[in-house]
Design a protein around this motif. Structure first.
Motif, PDB file in Angstrom:
ATOM      1  N   GLY A 247      -5.036  -4.070   2.437  1.00 50.45           N
ATOM      2  CA  GLY A 247      -4.330  -3.184   4.136  1.00 50.45           C
ATOM      3  C   GLY A 247      -4.903  -2.315   4.045  1.00 50.45           C
ATOM      4  O   GLY A 247      -4.076  -0.878   5.031  1.00 50.45           O
ATOM      5  N   TYR A 248      -6.183  -1.251   3.745  1.00 51.42           N
ATOM      6  CA  TYR A 248      -6.588  -0.436   3.437  1.00 51.42           C
ATOM      7  C   TYR A 248      -7.128  -0.359   5.055  1.00 51.42           C
ATOM      8  O   TYR A 248      -7.223  -1.300   5.374  1.00 51.42           O
ATOM      9  CB  TYR A 248      -7.566  -0.055   2.446  1.00 51.42           C
ATOM     10  N   GLU A 249      -6.926   1.044   5.497  1.00 52.82           N
ATOM     11  CA  GLU A 249      -8.442   1.111   7.009  1.00 52.82           C
ATOM     12  C   GLU A 249      -9.371   2.115   6.041  1.00 52.82           C
ATOM     13  O   GLU A 249      -9.784   2.618   5.282  1.00 52.82           O
ATOM     14  CB  GLU A 249      -7.305   2.297   7.563  1.00 52.82           C
ATOM     15  N   VAL A 250     -10.891   0.779   6.182  1.00 46.82           N
ATOM     16  CA  VAL A 250     -11.953   1.020   5.617  1.00 46.82           C
ATOM     17  C   VAL A 250     -13.352   1.406   6.600  1.00 46.82           C
ATOM     18  O   VAL A 250     -12.672   0.628   7.776  1.00 46.82           O
ATOM     19  CB  VAL A 250     -12.639  -0.098   4.814  1.00 46.82           C
ATOM     20  N   GLY A 251     -13.209   2.307   6.998  1.00 42.91           N
ATOM     21  CA  GLY A 251     -14.913   2.160   7.789  1.00 42.91           C
ATOM     22  C   GLY A 251     -16.044   2.207   6.626  1.00 42.91           C
ATOM     23  O   GLY A 251     -16.678   2.121   5.276  1.00 42.91           O
ATOM     24  N   LEU A 252     -17.534   1.474   7.330  1.00 43.05           N
ATOM     25  CA  LEU A 252     -18.737   1.162   7.062  1.00 43.05           C
ATOM     26  C   LEU A 252     -19.311   2.345   7.370  1.00 43.05           C
ATOM     27  O   LEU A 252     -20.286   1.485   8.312  1.00 43.05           O
ATOM     28  CB  LEU A 252     -18.912  -0.202   6.097  1.00 43.05           C
ATOM     29  N   ILE A 253     -20.540   2.474   6.710  1.00 40.56           N
ATOM     30  CA  ILE A 253     -21.983   2.965   7.689  1.00 40.56           C
ATOM     31  C   ILE A 253     -23.442   2.026   7.039  1.00 40.56           C
ATOM     32  O   ILE A 253     -23.308   2.271   5.595  1.00 40.56           O
ATOM     33  CB  ILE A 253     -21.967   4.600   7.134  1.00 40.56           C
ATOM     34  N   THR A 254     -23.984   1.765   7.840  1.00 38.09           N
ATOM     35  CA  THR A 254     -25.518   1.297   7.462  1.00 38.09           C
ATOM     36  C   THR A 254     -25.864   1.904   7.949  1.00 38.09           C
ATOM     37  O   THR A 254     -25.906   1.804   9.774  1.00 38.09           O
ATOM     38  CB  THR A 254     -24.967  -0.570   7.666  1.00 38.09           C
ATOM     39  N   SER A 255     -27.458   1.943   8.287  1.00 40.15           N
ATOM     40  CA  SER A 255     -28.597   1.759   9.073  1.00 40.15           C
ATOM     41  C   SER A 255     -29.285   1.004   9.579  1.00 40.15           C
ATOM     42  O   SER A 255     -30.010   0.962  10.441  1.00 40.15           O
ATOM     43  CB  SER A 255     -29.598   2.417   8.468  1.00 40.15           C
ATOM     44  N   LYS A 256     -28.274  -0.177   9.326  1.00 37.49           N
ATOM     45  CA  LYS A 256     -29.319  -1.489  10.042  1.00 37.49           C
ATOM     46  C   LYS A 256     -28.293  -2.778  10.832  1.00 37.49           C
ATOM     47  O   LYS A 256     -27.359  -2.873  10.142  1.00 37.49           O
ATOM     48  CB  LYS A 256     -30.062  -1.886   9.401  1.00 37.49           C
ATOM     49  N   THR A 257     -28.324  -2.590  11.975  1.00 38.44           N
ATOM     50  CA  THR A 257     -27.629  -3.853  12.939  1.00 38.44           C
ATOM     51  C   THR A 257     -27.679  -5.025  12.222  1.00 38.44           C
ATOM     52  O   THR A 257     -28.651  -5.456  10.649  1.00 38.44           O
ATOM     53  CB  THR A 257     -27.711  -4.036  14.205  1.00 38.44           C
TER      54      THR A 257
ATOM     55  N   MET B 223       1.240  -1.159  -0.347  1.00 42.22           N
ATOM     56  CA  MET B 223      -0.447   0.288  -0.284  1.00 42.22           C
ATOM     57  C   MET B 223       0.812   1.027   0.368  1.00 42.22           C
ATOM     58  O   MET B 223       1.404   1.086   0.739  1.00 42.22           O
ATOM     59  CB  MET B 223      -0.941   0.115   0.784  1.00 42.22           C
ATOM     60  N   SER B 224       0.860   2.346  -0.624  1.00 41.80           N
ATOM     61  CA  SER B 224       1.898   3.727  -0.950  1.00 41.80           C
ATOM     62  C   SER B 224       0.880   4.180   0.117  1.00 41.80           C
ATOM     63  O   SER B 224       0.806   4.223   1.309  1.00 41.80           O
ATOM     64  CB  SER B 224       1.723   4.057  -2.454  1.00 41.80           C
ATOM     65  N   PRO B 225       2.102   5.313   0.030  1.00 36.15           N
ATOM     66  CA  PRO B 225       2.015   6.212   1.013  1.00 36.15           C
ATOM     67  C   PRO B 225       0.425   7.522   0.724  1.00 36.15           C
ATOM     68  O   PRO B 225      -0.223   7.546   1.735  1.00 36.15           O
ATOM     69  CB  PRO B 225       2.810   7.103   0.918  1.00 36.15           C
ATOM     70  N   LEU B 226       0.425   7.353  -0.356  1.00 34.19           N
ATOM     71  CA  LEU B 226      -1.096   7.536  -0.810  1.00 34.19           C
ATOM     72  C   LEU B 226      -2.519   7.230  -0.389  1.00 34.19           C
ATOM     73  O   LEU B 226      -3.932   7.502  -0.578  1.00 34.19           O
ATOM     74  CB  LEU B 226      -1.032   8.630  -2.142  1.00 34.19           C
ATOM     75  N   SER B 227      -2.063   5.572   0.490  1.00 34.01           N
ATOM     76  CA  SER B 227      -3.540   5.250  -0.405  1.00 34.01           C
ATOM     77  C   SER B 227      -4.715   5.870   1.066  1.00 34.01           C
ATOM     78  O   SER B 227      -4.226   6.674   2.362  1.00 34.01           O
ATOM     79  CB  SER B 227      -3.408   3.855   0.493  1.00 34.01           C
ATOM     80  N   PRO B 228      -5.421   5.791   0.543  1.00 32.01           N
ATOM     81  CA  PRO B 228      -6.815   6.788   1.722  1.00 32.01           C
ATOM     82  C   PRO B 228      -7.306   6.046   2.427  1.00 32.01           C
ATOM     83  O   PRO B 228      -7.123   4.863   2.085  1.00 32.01           O
ATOM     84  CB  PRO B 228      -8.210   6.851   0.524  1.00 32.01           C
ATOM     85  N   ARG B 229      -7.835   5.828   3.354  1.00 35.61           N
ATOM     86  CA  ARG B 229      -8.911   5.801   4.630  1.00 35.61           C
ATOM     87  C   ARG B 229     -10.419   5.772   3.415  1.00 35.61           C
ATOM     88  O   ARG B 229     -10.385   6.601   2.689  1.00 35.61           O
ATOM     89  CB  ARG B 229      -9.103   6.288   5.759  1.00 35.61           C
ATOM     90  N   VAL B 230     -11.111   4.753   2.908  1.00 35.11           N
ATOM     91  CA  VAL B 230     -12.380   4.666   2.907  1.00 35.11           C
ATOM     92  C   VAL B 230     -12.948   4.503   3.891  1.00 35.11           C
ATOM     93  O   VAL B 230     -13.282   3.574   4.233  1.00 35.11           O
ATOM     94  CB  VAL B 230     -12.131   3.364   2.029  1.00 35.11           C
ATOM     95  N   LEU B 231     -14.365   5.706   3.360  1.00 34.58           N
ATOM     96  CA  LEU B 231     -15.573   4.626   3.966  1.00 34.58           C
ATOM     97  C   LEU B 231     -16.491   4.493   2.841  1.00 34.58           C
ATOM     98  O   LEU B 231     -16.896   4.749   1.676  1.00 34.58           O
ATOM     99  CB  LEU B 231     -16.228   6.659   3.780  1.00 34.58           C
ATOM    100  N   ILE B 232     -17.613   3.644   3.035  1.00 33.06           N
ATOM    101  CA  ILE B 232     -18.454   3.245   2.536  1.00 33.06           C
ATOM    102  C   ILE B 232     -20.202   3.381   3.005  1.00 33.06           C
ATOM    103  O   ILE B 232     -19.654   2.810   3.770  1.00 33.06           O
ATOM    104  CB  ILE B 232     -17.851   1.487   2.251  1.00 33.06           C
ATOM    105  N   ILE B 233     -20.563   4.241   1.704  1.00 35.24           N
ATOM    106  CA  ILE B 233     -22.056   4.193   2.844  1.00 35.24           C
ATOM    107  C   ILE B 233     -22.615   3.164   1.999  1.00 35.24           C
ATOM    108  O   ILE B 233     -23.354   3.017   1.245  1.00 35.24           O
ATOM    109  CB  ILE B 233     -22.300   4.963   2.439  1.00 35.24           C
ATOM    110  N   GLY B 234     -23.235   1.832   2.982  1.00 38.50           N
ATOM    111  CA  GLY B 234     -23.906   1.040   2.498  1.00 38.50           C
ATOM    112  C   GLY B 234     -23.224   0.031   2.870  1.00 38.50           C
ATOM    113  O   GLY B 234     -22.034  -0.507   2.016  1.00 38.50           O
TER     114      GLY B 234
END
Length: 428
Positions: A28-38, A1-12
């Motif tokens: 190896g990315y840092e990934v967040g995910l938003i969902t309205s349901k457990t 993973m390069s120094p420019l690799s983003p922190r990625v947010l996925i909605i859904g």
């Protein structure tokens, strides 16, 4: 993973969002995910329109470590088509997925897993692998805080306010026509021989019978598709109350497809697998949308159903979602520059040219069959399908690889050359 690799947010937290999240975690990315349901809310919530993982989609899920129902989900490797023209006997043929290079390598079967089962498991597995899950509302106003925490934002929610941020691209077609979908997941459906996907197509709509894995075991999804106002449009059947709605489906089948009705005439509300949540009805108009929108001053990338939805009669929903997510994962891993609109548009264009546009043509082909817009040589093609199993298999194989239709079916000379080669091979 390069120094420019983003922190990625996925909605859904659907097929595309969770698939992309898992692929980025693997890299190896840092990934967040938003969902309205457990995950329990997804598992116990209402059903969605039944989708298919054809061999090529299964291959991607397998290499991503997400083929978690191998040996558990009912397998099928054939589609049986029954075409019902007015005042004519049915035209029927069946074909296999197993002749494509991918199908020969990994096995030609497909599976269908209830979305509630699949997505709840994938969401829990995403957290187990180190992904960050936010249970939060998913309107644009809700997301101002989250989008500032991440470098790249991918929207995988096609409905509501988020989906409406992405404008329709009038220059492109998804093969979509406004559709009403009514579906019941049932136990005790009658089958004639081995389970497969049975498709009954009439001028009033289509009916799919699909073996499906649910939280309660194997069942059958009975999915009725129709243009609004057409014969198989069940939208006027007593709202969403399960008793009258299921009875309404049976009434329409008894009138327009009486032999199909016989397969479910003995079933009632008590045969809905998991109760009333397994009966659903929805209406939508597929479209292609532009892949980039702006959210709180930041360009965001739309994915899968957000930017391309196709007619469900073509069975391309999970394929489009998975291939789009894989194209985006490949683009993110390979990218070294800014995470700007140009990058986003290029990532979508790769998916659209390689897969999306072919799924659109497939949808238009099916629609054209009943609207009288098929090319003249399709009569010859249909004759060849009925006479030669190899041609029938290639026709059905297009569900898995819709790009193949362009290679042999649509151009009259290519189609006739292919049919001639099949006839010559059999003669020798």
């Amino acid at each position: 993973m390069s120094p420019l690799s983003p922190r990625v947010l996925i909605i859904g937290a659907g097929q595309s969002g969770l698939y992309l999240g898992h692929q980025l975690l693997k890299n190896g990315y840092e990934v967040g995910l938003i969902t309205s349901k457990t995950s329990p809310e997804i598992r116990n919530g209402p059903a969605s329109v039944t989708q298919f993982a054809f061999p090529s989609t299964r291959a991607l899920e397998e290499q991503a470590g997400l083929d978690q129902w191998r040996g558990i989900a009912p397998r099928f490797d054939r589609v049986r088509m029954s075409l019902r023209a007015p005042e004519q006997p049915p035209t029927e043929f069946s074909g296999s997925f197993g002749n494509s290079p991918i199908a020969r390598r990994i096995g030609g079967h497909a599976v269908s897993v209830d979305r509630r089962v699949k997505m709840s498991h994938w969401l829990e597995y995403f957290e187990d692998q180190g992904g960050k899950v936010y249970i939060h509302g998913v309107t644009p106003a809700d997301l101002e805080y989250f989008v500032r925490m991440y470098d790249l934002v991918v929207v995988a929610v096609g409905a509501g306010e988020l989906g409406s941020m992405f404008s329709v691209d009038p220059g492109r077609s998804s093969g979509g026509h406004e559709r009403v979908v009514t579906q019941a997941i049932l136990d005790g459906v009658a089958w004639d021989g081995d389970q497969q996907v049975d498709v009954y197509s009439t001028i009033g709509g289509e009916v799919f019978f699909t073996p499906v894995l649910t939280e309660h075991g194997e069942a059958t999804s009975v999915t009725m598709l129709a243009n609004p106002g057409a014969a198989l449009d069940a939208s006027g059947m007593a709202g969403r109350d399960p008793g009258p709605l299921l009875a309404g489906m049976q009434t329409l089948l008894r009138e327009y497809l009486p032999d199909v009705y016989e397969r479910i005439r003995h079933l009632g509300v008590g045969d809905l697998v998991g109760g009333r949540n397994s009966l659903t009805q929805t209406r939508f108009t597929p479209a292609v949308r532009r892949p980039v929108a702006e959210l709180h001053g930041k360009p965001v990338l739309g994915m899968a159903d957000v930017v391309i939805t196709s007619d469900p009669v073509a069975g391309q929903g999970w394929a489009n979602s998975t291939f789009c997510a894989q194209a985006y994962a490949d683009a993110i891993v390979a990218h070294q520059g800014e995470w700007d609109a140009a990058f986003m548009e290029a990532a979508f264009e790769t998916f659209y040219q390689e897969r999306g546009r072919h799924a659109a043509v497939f949808s238009d082909m099916v629609h054209g069959f009943w609207s009288g817009q098929m090319p003249e040589h399709f009569g010859e093609l249909m004759g060849a399908v009925l006479q030669h199993q190899e041609v029938a298999d290639r026709w059905i194989g297009g569900f898995d690889d819709p790009a193949d239709y362009e290679r042999w079916m649509f151009d009259p000379r290519s189609a006739r050359d292919y049919i001639a080669s099949v006839v010559e091979a059999k003669a020798n």
